[in-house]
Design a protein around this motif. Structure first.
Motif, short mmCIF file in Angstrom:
data_model
loop_
_atom_site.label_atom_id
_atom_site.label_comp_id
_atom_site.label_asym_id
_atom_site.label_seq_id
_atom_site.Cartn_x
_atom_site.Cartn_y
_atom_site.Cartn_z
N THR A 143 0.83 -1.21 0.00
CA THR A 143 0.00 0.00 0.00
C THR A 143 0.86 1.25 0.00
O THR A 143 1.91 1.30 0.65
CB THR A 143 -0.90 0.08 1.26
N ASP A 144 0.38 2.24 -0.70
CA ASP A 144 0.87 3.60 -0.50
C ASP A 144 0.44 4.00 0.93
O ASP A 144 -0.33 3.27 1.57
CB ASP A 144 0.23 4.49 -1.57
N TYR A 145 0.89 5.12 1.41
CA TYR A 145 0.56 5.53 2.79
C TYR A 145 -0.46 6.68 2.78
O TYR A 145 -1.64 6.45 3.00
CB TYR A 145 1.85 5.93 3.51
N ASP A 146 0.00 7.89 2.44
CA ASP A 146 -0.89 9.05 2.50
C ASP A 146 -2.00 8.95 1.46
O ASP A 146 -1.73 8.79 0.27
CB ASP A 146 -0.08 10.34 2.27
N GLY A 147 -3.22 9.07 1.93
CA GLY A 147 -4.36 9.05 1.00
C GLY A 147 -4.83 7.65 0.64
O GLY A 147 -5.90 7.48 0.07
N THR A 148 -4.01 6.64 0.97
CA THR A 148 -4.41 5.25 0.67
C THR A 148 -4.79 4.51 1.93
O THR A 148 -5.78 3.78 1.96
CB THR A 148 -3.27 4.52 -0.07
N ILE A 149 -4.02 4.73 3.00
CA ILE A 149 -4.48 4.19 4.28
C ILE A 149 -4.56 5.26 5.36
O ILE A 149 -5.17 5.03 6.40
CB ILE A 149 -3.61 3.00 4.78
N GLY B 76 -2.93 2.19 -4.40
CA GLY B 76 -2.37 3.54 -4.33
C GLY B 76 -3.39 4.55 -4.81
O GLY B 76 -4.41 4.19 -5.41
N ASP B 77 -3.13 5.82 -4.54
CA ASP B 77 -4.13 6.85 -4.87
C ASP B 77 -3.61 7.95 -5.77
O ASP B 77 -4.38 8.77 -6.25
CB ASP B 77 -4.69 7.48 -3.58
N HIS B 78 -2.27 8.03 -5.97
CA HIS B 78 -1.79 9.21 -6.69
C HIS B 78 -0.78 8.86 -7.78
O HIS B 78 -0.44 7.72 -7.98
CB HIS B 78 -1.25 10.26 -5.70
N MET B 79 -0.32 9.94 -8.45
CA MET B 79 0.53 9.75 -9.64
C MET B 79 1.81 8.96 -9.33
O MET B 79 2.28 8.20 -10.17
CB MET B 79 0.95 11.12 -10.20
N ASN B 80 2.38 9.19 -8.14
CA ASN B 80 3.63 8.48 -7.84
C ASN B 80 3.38 6.99 -7.58
O ASN B 80 4.33 6.23 -7.42
CB ASN B 80 4.39 9.13 -6.67
N ASP B 81 2.11 6.59 -7.53
CA ASP B 81 1.79 5.16 -7.37
C ASP B 81 1.67 4.45 -8.72
O ASP B 81 1.63 3.22 -8.76
CB ASP B 81 0.49 5.00 -6.59
N LEU B 82 1.60 5.21 -9.80
CA LEU B 82 1.38 4.58 -11.11
C LEU B 82 2.41 3.49 -11.43
O LEU B 82 2.04 2.43 -11.92
CB LEU B 82 1.34 5.63 -12.23
MG MG Z 1 -0.79 8.80 -1.70
#
Ligand code: MG
Length: 271
Positions: free
Chosen positions: A20-26, A210-216
């Protein structure tokens, strides 16, 4: 299919890792506790067998560690990817850096950042004279940029894209209104692959959220066959997840991650 083959197929398609991503994902902003349902799900899965949890974040290791302490998380991740590129094994709530990976990563970045010196001046001048964005210190990049709004971040991205073509191994990593620079071989997906292959976990056994561009880069079926995003994810992420047969949750942040988890990997029966 024989019984043995069936059993092998079942085992190989069972969940072994959630990344998981952290901020915005969990996590929500501002030190609110992480939704308990995430930890309940992790604990429930672990009653059936080992399931690794990897946090794959743009934060530094120290920043993430302090945030995990502040939010009083009941279960710590097994692995942390910090700055989208450093790998840390977590033992007894302490990080042990993967020395070979992190050292090579650091050296390649130092060489790359040195070699692209002329670019920094161009970007700095553009940011100072043509935007309301701020230039900031960034632990992992010679330049950090914080745009004043999403639209401005889009403009900065559009400005930098043709410039970056001259440096094929350099990428601008965007997360919302934040930018940093990185070597293109190092990203969330490459780190997930390094961790999972070391543990002999197959992409079929991995859920990435993930929720954002850096998760792509990690929301890619090469690294995790099961992909998801919470309902608050940005449009590009939702589109990428959908286009690969993943699940876009209705709920936000941790509740959305758990919704996706239950959808893609329902808990095995207790019997
Ligand atoms: Mg995030």
């Amino acid at each position: 299919m024989t019984q043995l083959h069936k059993k092998t197929a079942l085992l190989s398609s069972s969940l072994r890792m959630i990344c998981t991503d952290y901020d915005g994902t969990i996590t929500e902003p501002e030190h609110q506790p992480i939704s308990f349902s995430f930890f309940e799900r992790l604990a429930a899965w672990r009653r059936h067998g080992p399931v690794y949890w990897v946090i794959n974040t743009g934060r530094t290791y120290e920043n993430l560690r302090d945030d995990l302490i502040a939010r009083k998380v009941p279960i710590w991740p097994d692995w942390i990817v910090a700055l989208e590129r450093e790998i840390w094994l977590v033992r007894d709530r302490r990080g042990v850096g993967w020395f070979e990976w992190n050292r090579r990563c650091e050296l390649l970045h130092a060489q790359l950042f040195e070699s692209v010196q002329p670019l920094w001046k161009l970007i700095e001048d553009y940011i100072i004279h043509h935007t309301q964005a701020q230039l900031v210190e960034d632990a992992g990049s010679p330049l950090g940029i914080i745009a004043s709004c999403t639209e401005e971040a889009d403009e900065i991205s559009a400005y930098m894209t043709p410039l970056l073509e001259d440096w094929p191994t350099l990428t601008a990593v965007r997360n919302s209104i934040y930018f940093r620079f990185s070597h293109k071989f190092y990203h969330k997906g490459a780190c997930l692959e390094a961790i999972s292959s070391g543990l002999n976990v197959q992409p079929l056994q991995i859920l990435a959220v993930g929720d954002h561009m850096n998760d792509l880069p990690m929301l890619d079926r090469r690294y995790a066959r099961h992909l998801a995003c919470p309902g608050n994810a940005v449009g590009e992420v939702k589109e990428r997840v959908r286009s690969q047969g993943g699940y876009v949750a209705k709920a936000s942040v941790a509740e959305g991650t758990v919704e996706a988890w239950d959808k893609l990997f329902p808990l095995p029966s207790q019997h």
